[in-house]
Design a protein around this motif. Sequence first.
Motif, mmCIF file in Angstrom:
data_model
loop_
_atom_site.group_PDB
_atom_site.id
_atom_site.type_symbol
_atom_site.label_atom_id
_atom_site.label_comp_id
_atom_site.label_asym_id
_atom_site.label_seq_id
_atom_site.Cartn_x
_atom_site.Cartn_y
_atom_site.Cartn_z
ATOM 1 N N GLY A 58 0.734 -1.037 0.081
ATOM 2 C CA GLY A 58 0.059 -0.053 -0.081
ATOM 3 C C GLY A 58 0.996 1.339 -0.108
ATOM 4 O O GLY A 58 0.775 2.114 -0.568
ATOM 5 N N ALA A 59 1.870 1.257 0.750
ATOM 6 C CA ALA A 59 2.783 2.377 0.745
ATOM 7 C C ALA A 59 3.606 2.714 -0.482
ATOM 8 O O ALA A 59 3.480 3.700 -1.025
ATOM 9 C CB ALA A 59 3.828 2.332 1.971
ATOM 10 N N TYR A 60 4.026 1.670 -1.072
ATOM 11 C CA TYR A 60 4.709 1.489 -2.270
ATOM 12 C C TYR A 60 3.710 2.148 -3.330
ATOM 13 O O TYR A 60 3.943 3.251 -4.273
ATOM 14 C CB TYR A 60 5.247 0.285 -2.606
ATOM 15 N N ARG A 61 2.542 1.531 -3.506
ATOM 16 C CA ARG A 61 1.206 2.165 -4.446
ATOM 17 C C ARG A 61 1.114 3.747 -4.226
ATOM 18 O O ARG A 61 1.127 4.438 -5.390
ATOM 19 C CB ARG A 61 0.331 1.420 -4.333
ATOM 20 N N GLU A 62 1.308 4.123 -3.126
ATOM 21 C CA GLU A 62 0.785 5.495 -2.652
ATOM 22 C C GLU A 62 2.093 6.356 -3.350
ATOM 23 O O GLU A 62 1.649 7.515 -3.628
ATOM 24 C CB GLU A 62 0.360 5.699 -1.326
ATOM 25 N N ASP B 71 -2.488 -0.745 -10.412
ATOM 26 C CA ASP B 71 -3.700 -1.406 -10.374
ATOM 27 C C ASP B 71 -4.084 -2.360 -11.475
ATOM 28 O O ASP B 71 -4.702 -3.422 -11.141
ATOM 29 C CB ASP B 71 -4.858 -0.317 -10.060
ATOM 30 N N THR B 72 -3.873 -1.922 -12.596
ATOM 31 C CA THR B 72 -4.352 -2.844 -13.989
ATOM 32 C C THR B 72 -3.398 -4.174 -14.020
ATOM 33 O O THR B 72 -3.970 -4.858 -14.193
ATOM 34 C CB THR B 72 -4.031 -1.811 -15.238
ATOM 35 N N ALA B 73 -2.003 -3.812 -13.505
ATOM 36 C CA ALA B 73 -1.136 -4.823 -13.632
ATOM 37 C C ALA B 73 -1.550 -6.029 -12.456
ATOM 38 O O ALA B 73 -1.430 -7.271 -12.626
ATOM 39 C CB ALA B 73 0.342 -4.560 -13.364
ATOM 40 N N GLU C 207 0.636 9.519 -10.364
ATOM 41 C CA GLU C 207 -1.076 8.791 -10.761
ATOM 42 C C GLU C 207 -0.859 8.161 -11.727
ATOM 43 O O GLU C 207 -1.774 6.875 -11.634
ATOM 44 C CB GLU C 207 -1.886 10.257 -10.802
ATOM 45 N N ALA C 208 -0.229 8.396 -12.738
ATOM 46 C CA ALA C 208 -0.277 7.257 -14.186
ATOM 47 C C ALA C 208 0.357 6.060 -13.522
ATOM 48 O O ALA C 208 -0.191 4.872 -13.978
ATOM 49 C CB ALA C 208 0.589 7.874 -15.284
ATOM 50 N N ARG C 209 1.300 5.838 -12.891
ATOM 51 C CA ARG C 209 1.850 4.715 -12.349
ATOM 52 C C ARG C 209 1.018 3.833 -11.462
ATOM 53 O O ARG C 209 1.180 2.782 -11.578
ATOM 54 C CB ARG C 209 3.210 4.932 -11.757
ATOM 55 N N ARG C 210 0.440 4.698 -10.878
ATOM 56 C CA ARG C 210 -0.430 4.121 -9.836
ATOM 57 C C ARG C 210 -1.763 3.273 -10.519
ATOM 58 O O ARG C 210 -1.873 2.157 -10.270
ATOM 59 C CB ARG C 210 -1.298 5.060 -8.934
#
Length: 287
Positions: free
Chosen positions: A107-111, A122-124, A115-118
């Motif tokens: 979760g910390a890594y995603r945040e 999620d898609t991956a 935004e585009a990479r986030r």
Amino acid sequence: MVATAAVATGCGGADAVARSAPTPVPAPPPQPLTWQQELRVGDALQHLVRQCMNRHGFEYWEDRVLTLRESRPVGYVRDDVEWARTYGYGSRIDAKYERYRARNPNGAYRESLPEARRTAFDTALDGGDQARILTTRLPAGGEIRKRLGGCTEEAERKLYGDPDEWFRTRKVAEGLPSLYGEELMKDRQLTAALGAWSRCMRGAGHPYADPPAARDGALALSFAAEREIAVADASCARSMSLRQATAARERSFQDRLRPRYGSEVDAQRRLAQRAYDRAVRIVPERS
């Protein structure tokens, strides 16, 4: 003489041999995985997801924060005295895991991503907005849905073969207790076994009606008191063979549902066993 000849020669002899052949015994239904096996399948699923996410250029951390012994589920009946002596009802294990969840590295890594990479993360991971929606009906009525795509779908496919069938049959199997749970708790044989457990607990100085009441009461106290009550609970459960009595009564209720749901339950267990057989080649058992 004629009868003897008929047995020894001709069509009559063949018929007699065929009639005397033993009837094939049907194979027993597949058995559910143990909690240790289920944990290993879950670890393999995480490992496969991590490999897939890494291929997509993302970091991903596997959750193995608890040891094998700490991961033991605290069910309705607890009869492992040594586990209770060490962990009580598992309150400190729960606190340890909650601390991990509060700082969940994924979760910390995603945040931390732009935004585009986030969105790409999620898609991956699960297909993002383009994920398929699986839907299945529950035995007690109603529907349940699940998003499926990305690395999660890839990992489930590698373990179970057919993630759609796994979702459907698993939700049916998991939903069956809702059809008999109330009646089971009123079952005369089970209530008699629980009465014996309660008398044993009262003799140990802990007047509780049933195991959930003992657990709830203990968790409101100090850890030392929690362990004391948990040890008494496990000792009484073992001396009364409460686990075996509970399992036997539950099986009797499950058997009544086999004509309607047996094929789904057997399919779920076969898929789970297939996943476990693959999991042992992917990850070791937790230490």
